[in-house]
Design an enzyme around this catalytic site. Structure first.
Site, PDB file in Angstrom:
ATOM      1  N   LYS A   1       0.823  -1.206   0.000  1.00 46.95           N
ATOM      2  CA  LYS A   1       0.000   0.000   0.000  1.00 46.95           C
ATOM      3  C   LYS A   1       0.867   1.270   0.000  1.00 46.95           C
ATOM      4  CE  LYS A   1      -4.110  -1.852  -0.042  1.00 46.95           C
ATOM      5  NZ  LYS A   1      -5.075  -1.871   1.060  1.00 46.95           N
TER       6      LYS A   1
ATOM      7  N   ARG B   1      -4.279 -10.345   3.586  1.00 42.84           N
ATOM      8  CA  ARG B   1      -4.376 -10.374   2.121  1.00 42.84           C
ATOM      9  C   ARG B   1      -3.058  -9.846   1.562  1.00 42.84           C
ATOM     10  NH1 ARG B   1      -6.002  -6.897  -2.030  1.00 42.84           N
ATOM     11  NH2 ARG B   1      -7.196  -7.901  -3.712  1.00 42.84           N
TER      12      ARG B   1
END
Length: 269
Positions: free
Chosen positions: A204, A239
């Site tokens: 991210k 994830r």
């Protein structure tokens, strides 16, 4: 949970698995590396990404799911479109992983009609096109908890078994860097819901912001660190793109836990 992006414009892998053949090879590779669940998605939800037409998403996802169900592992489908949910569940997919938390018209009815499928409800502020242009303000934890309460109520009314539900606080979805790391630092507060948590820190932009690593594919090491920290703070599912490295790091964490002194109070957990 290993990530399989069947998209030409993923922020993290640049469409490396956009064809059915390459996506299936990637599924097999992730399983060899130790993935327990495969999460297949046909629409990029990076900030500013345009919505993908229904026909295009079906054309990307359905052929992969049709073959991937033969792998005999839990399949999660990353979609918010009820029509895609219905198609993949009818093919044998196991989990609907919805960034919109089933807020699109008809989505709740689809999962209610498939009484054994898992459901992941993610918190997102605004939508992928505007979420980072106008991120949320204030204390992120009560906002996320209130959102989950609001989305869980209609599922309860439909008689959906709570055991089917997992919650995702939505790292990177309409939140500032500080708010994202507040989700990690205060993650145990999110356990108050009683539902399992799914965390998606992999590659991210907030990781890039604190490490200075601009290239998403170069964020493996800090992504693995975030995954381990999330599990240590109670996440049931992480994830990830880098399954092999995450599995190895969690093996170290488990070995440490096995030899750690027994915890005696909630404050120590």
């Amino acid at each position: 949970m290993g990530i399989v992006n069947v998209t030409p414009d993923s922020f993290s892998d640049g469409g490396a698995h956009a064809s059915t053949e390459t996506a299936l090879k990637h599924c097999e590779q992730l399983l060899k590396e130790g993935a327990d669940i495969l999460d297949i998605g046909g629409e990029s939800t990076r900030p500013g990404s345009p919505a993908v037409p229904l026909d295009a998403e079906l054309a990307r996802v359905v052929p992969v799911v049709r073959e991937a169900v033969k792998l005999n592992v839990p399949l999660s489908i990353d979609t918010y479109k009820p029509e895609v949910m219905r198609a993949v569940l009818d093919l044998g997919a196991d989990i609907v992983n919805d960034i919109w938390a089933l807020r699109q018209p008809g989505a709740r009815e689809v999962v209610a009609a498939h009484p054994t499928c898992g459901i992941c409800l993610m918190h997102m502020h605004r939508d992928p096109q505007t979420m980072q242009a106008l991120p949320m303000q204030g204390d992120v934890i009560p906002e996320v908890l209130a959102f989950w309460d609001e989305q869980l109520a209609p599922l309860k009314a439909l008689g959906i078994d709570p055991a089917r539900i997992t919650l995702d606080p939505g790292v990177g979805f309409g939140k500032s860097v500080a708010q994202n790391f507040a989700l990690l630092g205060r993650q145990r507060e999110l356990l108050a819901t009683g539902y399992p948590l799914l965390l998606g820190w992999s590659r991210k932009s907030s990781i890039g912001a604190v490490t200075g690593i601009d290239n998403a594919s170069g964020r493996t090491v800090p992504s693995v660190a975030a995954a381990v920290l999330a599990v240590d703070r109670g996440a049931a599912i992480v994830r990830v793109h880098d399954v092999r490295d995450t599995v190895a790091a969690l093996a170290v964490w488990r070995a440490m836990r096995a030899e750690a002194p027994q915890r005696t109070s909630p404050q120590e957990q």
